[in-house]
Scaffold this active site. Structure first.
Site, mmCIF file in Angstrom:
data_model
loop_
_atom_site.group_PDB
_atom_site.id
_atom_site.type_symbol
_atom_site.label_atom_id
_atom_site.label_comp_id
_atom_site.label_asym_id
_atom_site.label_seq_id
_atom_site.Cartn_x
_atom_site.Cartn_y
_atom_site.Cartn_z
ATOM 1 N N LYS A 13 31.778 14.906 60.160
ATOM 2 C CA LYS A 13 31.837 14.953 61.694
ATOM 3 C C LYS A 13 31.515 16.485 62.156
ATOM 4 C CE LYS A 13 36.328 14.270 62.421
ATOM 5 N NZ LYS A 13 36.739 14.283 60.953
ATOM 6 N N ARG A 88 43.087 12.803 68.129
ATOM 7 C CA ARG A 88 43.621 12.329 66.765
ATOM 8 C C ARG A 88 44.969 11.348 66.855
ATOM 9 N NH1 ARG A 88 41.159 16.913 63.477
ATOM 10 N NH2 ARG A 88 41.820 16.696 61.316
ATOM 11 N N ARG A 127 34.394 21.270 49.149
ATOM 12 C CA ARG A 127 33.931 21.928 50.051
ATOM 13 C C ARG A 127 34.322 23.471 50.253
ATOM 14 N NH1 ARG A 127 35.365 19.934 56.113
ATOM 15 N NH2 ARG A 127 37.546 20.153 55.701
ATOM 16 N N ARG A 160 39.179 26.130 52.041
ATOM 17 C CA ARG A 160 40.195 26.236 53.012
ATOM 18 C C ARG A 160 41.606 25.955 52.050
ATOM 19 N NH1 ARG A 160 38.221 22.293 57.918
ATOM 20 N NH2 ARG A 160 40.408 21.733 57.631
ATOM 21 N N ARG A 171 46.651 14.741 54.077
ATOM 22 C CA ARG A 171 45.711 14.647 55.456
ATOM 23 C C ARG A 171 45.352 13.221 55.551
ATOM 24 N NH1 ARG A 171 41.512 19.088 54.543
ATOM 25 N NH2 ARG A 171 40.839 18.766 56.453
HETATM 26 P P1 AMP Z 1 40.132 19.993 60.832
HETATM 27 O O1 AMP Z 1 39.466 20.950 60.772
HETATM 28 O O2 AMP Z 1 39.607 18.974 61.987
HETATM 29 O O3 AMP Z 1 40.411 19.129 59.578
HETATM 30 O O4 AMP Z 1 41.562 20.386 61.178
HETATM 31 C C1 AMP Z 1 42.365 21.032 60.491
HETATM 32 C C2 AMP Z 1 43.909 20.911 61.055
HETATM 33 O O5 AMP Z 1 44.015 21.478 62.279
HETATM 34 C C3 AMP Z 1 44.348 19.561 60.915
HETATM 35 O O6 AMP Z 1 44.961 19.192 59.402
HETATM 36 C C4 AMP Z 1 45.632 19.641 61.902
HETATM 37 O O7 AMP Z 1 46.682 20.333 61.342
HETATM 38 C C5 AMP Z 1 45.052 20.333 62.924
HETATM 39 N N1 AMP Z 1 44.438 19.854 63.910
HETATM 40 C C6 AMP Z 1 43.067 19.578 64.312
HETATM 41 N N2 AMP Z 1 42.623 19.120 65.137
HETATM 42 C C7 AMP Z 1 43.782 18.517 65.801
HETATM 43 C C8 AMP Z 1 44.378 17.648 66.667
HETATM 44 N N3 AMP Z 1 43.447 16.834 67.542
HETATM 45 N N4 AMP Z 1 45.745 17.275 66.856
HETATM 46 C C9 AMP Z 1 46.478 17.663 66.114
HETATM 47 N N5 AMP Z 1 46.380 18.731 64.982
HETATM 48 C C10 AMP Z 1 44.907 19.012 64.991
#
Ligand code: AMP
Length: 216
Positions: A13, A88, A127, A160, A171
């Site tokens: 994404k 989410r 990654r 990360r 996740r």
């Molecule tokens: P991502 O980079 O999108 O994988 O997000 C990394 C982390 O940020 C996730 O594992 C969540 O802990 C938090 N996070 C990101 N977006 C959301 C969301 N919309 N709702 C809740 N937690 C989020």
């Protein structure tokens, strides 16, 4: 153009959102990036979010909804946006619908990136991301020219914390339980368009353009 990109972590994404936001002249709003920046800057939002992120759990809805309400209400969001990683949960989707209604806006489409689980694991654990500009790399499928160094800006590449295998598995489980129900939610509202998330980046980008209605 107002679209949301939906899919599990590692579905691509962010890669597509970065390119297409530039092409369409709209904002790329990635909640994960926003939260990581807040953690690095040590803001109240970052302090609240940190422990959830480290475990691969979702940050509580009220925190993320508050942050997105502020962001979507800002003047620069009026030109359109790609939401990457939000909503989410069903509660977030409902809050988004209310927020947009208050702003007199609607979502044009929700694009779902379909990728198999073994491929997600491979992508996430391999990654690496530039600390300075956020550009993503993969150890085997898109390595930088010089190991550990960003081709674009010369920044340092890092893994990360939440891309380590045990957190990645968590996740993916969180995605299945809390985010996958959004597929039905948006399908019922005739907003969902599915694109195959495996294959060449340019071919996926063409599919996303068509799914988002950018060619109409
Ligand atoms: P991502 O980079 O999108 O994988 O997000 C990394 C982390 O940020 C996730 O594992 C969540 O802990 C938090 N996070 C990101 N977006 C959301 C969301 N919309 N709702 C809740 N937690 C989020």
């Amino acid at each position: 153009m107002r679209v949301a990109f939906l899919g599990p972590p590692g579905a691509g994404k962010g890669t597509q959102a970065r390119d297409l936001a530039r092409e369409w002249g709209v904002l790329h709003l990635a909640t994960g990036d926003m939260l990581r920046e807040a953690v690095t800057a040590g803001t109240p939002l970052g302090r609240d979010a940190k422990r959830y992120m480290e475990q691969g759990a979702l940050v509580p809805d009220e925190i993320i909804i508050g942050a997105m309400a502020e962001r979507l209400g800002a003047r620069d969001a009026a030109k359109g946006f790609i939401l990457d990683g939000f909503p989410r949960t069903i509660a977030q989707a409902e809050a988004l619908a209310r927020l947009l209604k208050d702003l007199g806006q609607t979502l044009d489409a929700v694009v779902y990136f379909d990728v198999s689980e073994p491929e997600l694991l491979r992508r996430l654990t391999g990654r690496r991301v530039c600390r300075a500009c956020g550009h993503p790399y993969h150890l085997t499928s898109s390595p930088p020219k010089r190991a550990g160094v960003c081709d674009t800006c010369g920044g340092e590449l890092y893994q990360r914390e939440d891309d380590r295998e045990d957190t990645v598995r968590n996740r993916l489980e969180v995605y299945r339980r809390q985010t996958a129900p959004l597929l039905d939610y948006y399908r019922q509202r005739n907003l969902l368009a599915t694109v195959p998330g495996e294959g060449a980046i340019a071919a996926i980008r063409d599919a996303v353009r068509a799914a988002a209605g950018a060619e109409r």
